[in-house]
Design a protein around this motif. Structure first.
Motif, short mmCIF file in Angstrom:
data_model
loop_
_atom_site.label_atom_id
_atom_site.label_comp_id
_atom_site.label_asym_id
_atom_site.label_seq_id
_atom_site.Cartn_x
_atom_site.Cartn_y
_atom_site.Cartn_z
N LYS A 1 0.84 -1.19 0.00
CA LYS A 1 0.00 0.00 0.00
C LYS A 1 0.88 1.25 0.00
O LYS A 1 1.95 1.27 0.62
N PRO A 2 0.45 2.32 -0.65
CA PRO A 2 1.19 3.57 -0.54
C PRO A 2 1.20 4.07 0.91
O PRO A 2 0.18 4.01 1.60
N VAL A 3 2.36 4.54 1.36
CA VAL A 3 2.53 5.05 2.72
C VAL A 3 3.24 6.40 2.64
O VAL A 3 4.21 6.55 1.89
N ALA A 4 2.77 7.35 3.41
CA ALA A 4 3.44 8.65 3.52
C ALA A 4 3.59 9.00 4.99
O ALA A 4 2.68 8.76 5.79
N VAL A 5 4.75 9.56 5.36
CA VAL A 5 4.97 10.01 6.73
C VAL A 5 5.27 11.50 6.71
O VAL A 5 5.90 12.02 5.78
N VAL A 6 4.79 12.19 7.75
CA VAL A 6 4.96 13.64 7.86
C VAL A 6 5.69 13.91 9.17
O VAL A 6 5.07 14.01 10.23
N PRO A 7 7.02 14.01 9.14
CA PRO A 7 7.79 14.17 10.38
C PRO A 7 7.46 15.49 11.09
O PRO A 7 7.18 16.51 10.46
N ALA A 8 7.51 15.43 12.42
CA ALA A 8 7.35 16.62 13.25
C ALA A 8 8.09 16.37 14.56
O ALA A 8 7.80 15.41 15.27
N MET A 9 9.09 17.22 14.86
CA MET A 9 9.91 17.02 16.06
C MET A 9 10.81 18.23 16.22
O MET A 9 10.79 19.17 15.40
N HIS A 10 11.64 18.27 17.26
CA HIS A 10 12.63 19.33 17.39
C HIS A 10 13.68 19.17 16.30
O HIS A 10 14.00 18.05 15.88
N GLU A 11 14.23 20.29 15.84
CA GLU A 11 15.18 20.26 14.73
C GLU A 11 16.38 19.38 15.04
O GLU A 11 16.88 18.65 14.17
N PRO A 25 9.33 18.49 6.71
CA PRO A 25 8.79 19.50 7.63
C PRO A 25 9.28 20.90 7.28
O PRO A 25 10.17 21.07 6.43
N ARG A 26 8.72 21.88 7.95
CA ARG A 26 9.19 23.27 7.86
C ARG A 26 10.13 23.50 9.04
O ARG A 26 9.77 23.24 10.19
N ILE A 27 11.32 23.99 8.77
CA ILE A 27 12.28 24.26 9.85
C ILE A 27 12.07 25.69 10.32
O ILE A 27 12.42 26.66 9.64
N GLU A 28 11.48 25.83 11.50
CA GLU A 28 11.20 27.15 12.09
C GLU A 28 11.37 27.07 13.60
O GLU A 28 10.98 26.07 14.21
N GLU A 29 11.94 28.12 14.18
CA GLU A 29 12.06 28.23 15.64
C GLU A 29 12.70 26.99 16.25
O GLU A 29 12.27 26.50 17.29
N SER A 30 13.75 26.50 15.59
CA SER A 30 14.49 25.31 16.05
C SER A 30 13.63 24.06 16.12
O SER A 30 13.91 23.14 16.88
N LYS A 31 12.57 24.04 15.35
CA LYS A 31 11.69 22.88 15.30
C LYS A 31 11.47 22.46 13.85
O LYS A 31 11.42 23.29 12.95
N ALA A 32 11.38 21.16 13.65
CA ALA A 32 10.99 20.62 12.35
C ALA A 32 9.47 20.49 12.38
O ALA A 32 8.91 19.44 12.69
#
Length: 412
Positions: free
Chosen positions: A134-144, A169-176
């Protein structure tokens, strides 16, 4: 869930578009604070026609209550694997889900999936989906710092090698930070789209150009660029490698090149085409005239006379350099009959040897609006009328492009 709530959820289905109509998305939610964004993400998917079924890790439930996602999706939320073997029911070889989307995906979950560990409902779904093809996509979110960790980088690369789509992810404010919902939805549409432009490179020009009178003042037109943007989005949904050239910075999920003038547009188009493209869609409302620019602000006067000069004809210039390139042009007129509009479109087609021309009477509407009526003129002289949202018009334009490209591939 009561039936009244289910009816309410169905009422928002497809209200934005039908790009995900008939598609079932299993949505895994893990223990990042970005989980609070998932309610809106679920709604955005439903508004494009998707049926969304959420599965949550225990950590995610400490941040977002399952009731919130039950309300958002209109479906029960899976918080544990039971005798119903929910992971197989949805993500098995014959499972009902068309794909698994994990948003947000923590470093912990990414590592477990990369190593085939399935000790949470979400990771069990992932192991099953990947094993089932199956197609799988992941969307990371964590501290940079976590996102930059060598092991996390390696785990993401390992997922990519398995065919998993990683939505950066978007790298902003030391966070991914988790990608914007619009970006996630665009990638889901691309994964589940027809893929009939896969491996194709498509260049789109869009919107109005602007000619500088002085450092402050410009000459431009009323074109909004919505049609060009929707065409670029539709090509991207259908698997193309897309570049858009326009006087805007919209944060689209593909390459954007900012330009101002007609000459800027021509220069950017020629530079891009030198890298090899399958088609150019010239949806930009390029100004017909330019003017010599004053280096300093012109002082206010009762009267100012400007000497206008013809601006470069982009599609004609491109055709002279690229005789075999597929080119789609646009032609706008005001307050003319369909017969005259088609005649004008044919003149443009013959002048630049265009494969297709999209013509419309902007005097009757369409400029700066969400809806339009266009006539699509084909090279053989046949034409089609398309009315409605610009998303619908964009789909028809890309349908025609696919037909043209397939015909050329067959030597027609």
């Amino acid at each position: 869930m009561n039936s009244e709530h289910h009816v309410m959820e169905l009422s928002i289905s497809g209200t934005v578009s039908d790009t995900l109509a008939g598609r079932t998305v299993a949505l895994g939610v893990t223990g990042s604070i970005a989980a609070v964004r998932v309610v809106d993400l679920v709604r955005d998917l439903i508004r494009r026609g998707a049926d969304v079924h959420c599965v949550m890790s225990e950590a995610a439930q400490r941040i977002l209550h399952p009731y919130a996602l039950e309300y958002a999706s209109g479906n029960p939320v899976i918080t544990e694997i039971t005798g119903r073997v929910e992971h197989v029911e949805l993500c098995g070889v014959e499972g009902r889900a068309d794909m698994l989307l994990i948003a947000p995906a923590t470093a912990n979950t990414i590592g477990k999936i990369a190593c085939g560990i399935d000790d949470t409902p979400v990771t069990t779904f992932a192991t099953t989906a990947i094993g089932s093809g199956k197609p799988v996509a992941v969307v990371p979110a964590m501290h940079e710092a976590m996102y930059r960790h060598h092991a996390v980088v390696e785990n993401l690369n390992r997922l990519r090698s398995m065919g998993v789509v990683c939505i950066d992810p978007r790298i902003e404010e030391s966070k991914a930070k988790i990608a914007e919902n619009s970006r996630i939805v665009a990638e889901v549409e691309r994964i589940l789209g027809p893929r009939d432009l896969r491996s194709r490179r498509i260049l789109v020009t869009s919107g109005a150009t602007a000619e500088s009178i002085d450092p402050i003042r410009i000459i431009t037109n009323r074109a909004s660029g919505r049609t060009g943007v929707e065409i670029a989005r539709e090509a991207y949904r259908r698997g193309a490698d897309v570049t858009i050239i326009h006087r805007a910075r919209l944060g689209l999920p593909f390459k954007e090149i900012y330009v101002e003038s007609a000459q800027d547009t021509l220069d950017a188009v020629m530079k891009e085409l030198s890298g090899g493209y399958d088609a150019l869609i010239g949806a930009a409302a390029v100004g017909d005239f330019t003017v010599d620019t004053e280096q300093r602000k012109i002082k206010s006067k009762e009267e100012l006379v400007l000497r206008l000069k013809p601006a470069p004809k982009i599609l004609r210039s491109v055709r002279s350099m690229y005789p075999d390139l597929t080119i789609i042009g646009f032609k706008a007129e005001t307050f003319v009959s369909d017969e005259d509009l088609l005649r004008s479109a044919r003149e443009s087609m013959d002048a630049s040897r265009l494969d297709l021309v999209i013509a419309n009477d902007v005097g009757a509407g369409g400029m700066g609006t969400d809806d339009n009526r266009v006539l699509i003129l084909r090279y053989d002289g046949s034409h089609a009328e398309v009315s409605g949202k610009k998303t619908i018009i964009a789909r028809r334009v890309i349908d025609e492009l696919v037909r043209i490209l397939n015909g050329k591939d067959k030597g027609c």
